[in-house]
Design a protein around this motif. Structure first.
Motif, PDB file in Angstrom:
ATOM      1  N   SER A  31       0.853  -1.186   0.000  1.00  0.00           N
ATOM      2  CA  SER A  31       0.000   0.000   0.000  1.00  0.00           C
ATOM      3  C   SER A  31       0.893   1.242   0.000  1.00  0.00           C
ATOM      4  CB  SER A  31      -0.865   0.042   1.265  1.00  0.00           C
ATOM      5  OG  SER A  31      -1.619  -1.138   1.416  1.00  0.00           O
ATOM      6  N   LEU A  32       0.295   2.385  -0.258  1.00  0.00           N
ATOM      7  CA  LEU A  32       0.991   3.655  -0.111  1.00  0.00           C
ATOM      8  C   LEU A  32       0.609   4.197   1.267  1.00  0.00           C
ATOM      9  CD1 LEU A  32       2.761   5.612  -1.877  1.00  0.00           C
ATOM     10  CD2 LEU A  32       0.639   6.824  -2.386  1.00  0.00           C
ATOM     11  N   ILE A  33       1.523   4.066   2.234  1.00  0.00           N
ATOM     12  CA  ILE A  33       1.150   4.437   3.602  1.00  0.00           C
ATOM     13  C   ILE A  33       1.419   5.920   3.822  1.00  0.00           C
ATOM     14  CG2 ILE A  33       1.398   3.885   6.044  1.00  0.00           C
ATOM     15  CD1 ILE A  33       1.821   1.096   5.344  1.00  0.00           C
ATOM     16  N   LEU A  34       0.371   6.631   4.205  1.00  0.00           N
ATOM     17  CA  LEU A  34       0.411   8.089   4.257  1.00  0.00           C
ATOM     18  C   LEU A  34      -0.105   8.598   5.595  1.00  0.00           C
ATOM     19  CD1 LEU A  34      -1.182   8.711   0.737  1.00  0.00           C
ATOM     20  CD2 LEU A  34       1.258   8.785   1.308  1.00  0.00           C
TER      21      LEU A  34
ATOM     22  N   LEU B 187     -12.939  13.239   4.092  1.00  0.00           N
ATOM     23  CA  LEU B 187     -13.040  11.785   3.976  1.00  0.00           C
ATOM     24  C   LEU B 187     -14.425  11.351   4.425  1.00  0.00           C
ATOM     25  CD1 LEU B 187      -9.739  10.788   5.895  1.00  0.00           C
ATOM     26  CD2 LEU B 187      -9.984  10.898   3.408  1.00  0.00           C
TER      27      LEU B 187
ATOM     28  N   PRO C 210     -12.690  10.749  -0.967  1.00  0.00           N
ATOM     29  CA  PRO C 210     -12.106   9.459  -0.592  1.00  0.00           C
ATOM     30  C   PRO C 210     -12.943   8.778   0.480  1.00  0.00           C
ATOM     31  CG  PRO C 210     -10.420  11.191  -0.651  1.00  0.00           C
ATOM     32  CD  PRO C 210     -11.754  11.877  -0.768  1.00  0.00           C
TER      33      PRO C 210
ATOM     34  N   ASN D  48     -13.847   4.985   2.888  1.00  0.00           N
ATOM     35  CA  ASN D  48     -13.557   3.657   3.423  1.00  0.00           C
ATOM     36  C   ASN D  48     -14.860   3.027   3.874  1.00  0.00           C
ATOM     37  OD1 ASN D  48     -13.301   1.968   6.053  1.00  0.00           O
ATOM     38  ND2 ASN D  48     -11.257   1.804   5.175  1.00  0.00           N
ATOM     39  N   VAL D  49     -15.207   1.894   3.251  1.00  0.00           N
ATOM     40  CA  VAL D  49     -16.392   1.140   3.668  1.00  0.00           C
ATOM     41  C   VAL D  49     -15.887  -0.062   4.472  1.00  0.00           C
ATOM     42  CG1 VAL D  49     -18.386  -0.195   2.884  1.00  0.00           C
ATOM     43  CG2 VAL D  49     -17.711   1.890   1.652  1.00  0.00           C
TER      44      VAL D  49
ATOM     45  N   PRO E  53     -13.295  -4.346   1.281  1.00  0.00           N
ATOM     46  CA  PRO E  53     -12.052  -3.828   0.702  1.00  0.00           C
ATOM     47  C   PRO E  53     -12.193  -3.218  -0.697  1.00  0.00           C
ATOM     48  CG  PRO E  53     -11.611  -5.903   1.817  1.00  0.00           C
ATOM     49  CD  PRO E  53     -13.113  -5.702   1.861  1.00  0.00           C
TER      50      PRO E  53
ATOM     51  N   CYS F 119     -12.944   0.555  -0.765  1.00  0.00           N
ATOM     52  CA  CYS F 119     -12.075   1.365   0.098  1.00  0.00           C
ATOM     53  C   CYS F 119     -10.978   2.038  -0.717  1.00  0.00           C
ATOM     54  CB  CYS F 119     -11.389   0.476   1.139  1.00  0.00           C
ATOM     55  SG  CYS F 119     -12.480  -0.130   2.438  1.00  0.00           S
ATOM     56  N   ASP F 120     -10.890   3.361  -0.630  1.00  0.00           N
ATOM     57  CA  ASP F 120      -9.725   4.060  -1.191  1.00  0.00           C
ATOM     58  C   ASP F 120      -8.526   3.890  -0.283  1.00  0.00           C
ATOM     59  OD1 ASP F 120     -10.878   5.242  -3.537  1.00  0.00           O
ATOM     60  OD2 ASP F 120     -11.998   6.584  -2.216  1.00  0.00           O
ATOM     61  N   PHE F 121      -8.766   3.573   0.982  1.00  0.00           N
ATOM     62  CA  PHE F 121      -7.685   3.441   1.961  1.00  0.00           C
ATOM     63  C   PHE F 121      -8.137   2.483   3.056  1.00  0.00           C
ATOM     64  CE2 PHE F 121     -10.353   7.099   2.823  1.00  0.00           C
ATOM     65  CZ  PHE F 121     -10.752   6.886   4.130  1.00  0.00           C
ATOM     66  N   TYR F 122      -7.140   1.842   3.683  1.00  0.00           N
ATOM     67  CA  TYR F 122      -7.408   0.963   4.819  1.00  0.00           C
ATOM     68  C   TYR F 122      -6.836   1.607   6.081  1.00  0.00           C
ATOM     69  CZ  TYR F 122      -7.852  -2.708   1.212  1.00  0.00           C
ATOM     70  OH  TYR F 122      -8.206  -3.457   0.119  1.00  0.00           O
ATOM     71  N   PHE F 123      -7.357   1.158   7.216  1.00  0.00           N
ATOM     72  CA  PHE F 123      -6.765   1.508   8.501  1.00  0.00           C
ATOM     73  C   PHE F 123      -5.783   0.421   8.906  1.00  0.00           C
ATOM     74  CE2 PHE F 123     -10.449   4.115   8.282  1.00  0.00           C
ATOM     75  CZ  PHE F 123     -10.138   5.249   9.007  1.00  0.00           C
ATOM     76  N   GLY F 124      -4.907   0.731   9.824  1.00  0.00           N
ATOM     77  CA  GLY F 124      -3.973  -0.261  10.337  1.00  0.00           C
ATOM     78  C   GLY F 124      -3.956  -0.198  11.850  1.00  0.00           C
TER      79      GLY F 124
END
Lengths: 227, 227
Positions: free
Chosen positions: A32-35, A111, A135, A137-138, A142, A145-150
């Protein structure tokens, strides 16, 4: 310049006879691209009030977001209810289901996060967000989702995020705890002090600033000070 | 329902007499929202070809992005030039300065990154991105960044990102190395195996999936298996 040169951009690239590609970082696809997203005083819409929403609220409050939480009162998790009651200056609570008009002021919304047990409503919100270029996140879906949480470790200004790219959430949390245990107890405080020192030094010998990256490759003006 | 109840959403929130807020995670304001952005086969515009652009390319290629790199050939860093030449299927190279029409196909563009030594041009690109609702990072100009980069450790599916929230980029890189050293050498491989096992188990006892979050709080159907 020949016509073939102008038609092929690669032919315009200079040669670097002394370059040694073995010194360049290897590429490892599939990540992923982590930002570090900046939501300080920016509006985030959170749809849902259950236990996943409660976790999202912790992330959002830690990042100083302005949150609009949309969920019927009956479905609120005790922690979500507690956050709404104790963070009234940050959380605007709308006690009902989501309506498309909730995304009406589109330029003010950074968001959208949904965490509801209704796949049809989730997909409708996702589709609307795509149309409005917000952007989204559902949770639990997946592909929407434009992005995931960690899993995030926090110690003052230090944040360390662990992602297994979907292979094992519990493993991510385990690794996060292991990582946290490996760091000295006063790491956060030490970072605060380094930050203060850097600010002072920048006052004496101003560079371009740290500039939205922490790769360690771009600290002009401070590079030679070893900080 | 009284009229005061309907006018104050907080009054609609149920009471939870058994709740113990001391069990909830403490809120630590002042951080970022750290997210794993999904750019697999999505278009990212990178303006600039110097050493910062080279670092951005590593992040983007590791995340399977489709990259449009816009920069005059004369300013290319050797590593940037090398990436363009070796990743032709991922990088479309446009050998000139940025033009507003580069953002013409706005719905196909996920992110814009600029890394150029021209504050006026950077601000113009930033302003255009805001108008078009495209998330943007202007290197070295934090107020013109929707998101920051951090120092990322990578081991197969595992990604660990360290951010000091602007206090010390070199310290972030140092902590990243320390964190990497603290993990067993085969961590990445172990995560791959856990991922494969989870997929098999989901086939037997399907839950809702890992669903774009790795908080370790939401693994329905797999929770009791200890994975």
């Amino acid at each position: 310049m020949s016509s073939s040169a102008s038609s092929d951009p690669l032919s315009l690239i200079p040669n670097f006879p002394d370059e040694d590609p073995s010194t360049y970082p290897p590429i490892q696809p599939g990540g992923s691209l982590i930002l570090a997203w900046q939501v300080h005083n920016k509006r985030v819409i959170l749809v849902g009030g259950g236990n996943v929403a409660a976790t999202r609220l912790v992330h959002l409050l830690n990042a100083d977001a302005l949150i609009t939480l949309i969920a019927p009162p009956a479905g609120l998790h005790p922690e979500t209810a507690y956050r709404i009651k104790t963070h009234g200056s940050r959380i605007t609570y709308i006690p009902r289901h989501f309506q498309p008009s909730d995304l009406g002021d589109v330029f003010s919304i950074s968001l959208v996060l949904t965490a509801i047990d209704d796949p049809v409503a989730s997909t409708e919100i996702y589709t609307l967000c795509k149309k409005l270029k917000i952007p989204v996140n559902v949770a639990d879906v997946p592909p929407e989702c434009d992005f995931y949480f960690g899993s995030v470790h926090r110690d003052g200004p230090l944040q360390i995020m662990v992602s297994t790219n979907g292979n094992g959430p519990k493993l991510a949390a385990m690794i996060r705890r292991k990582v946290a245990d490996s760091l000295p107890k006063d790491t956060g405080e030490a970072i605060v002090k380094v930050g203060e020192l850097r600010k002072k030094l920048r006052g004496i010998a101003p560079g371009k600033g740290e500039g939205g990256q922490e790769d360690g490759v771009d600290e002009p003006g401070l590079r030679d000070l070893g900080i």
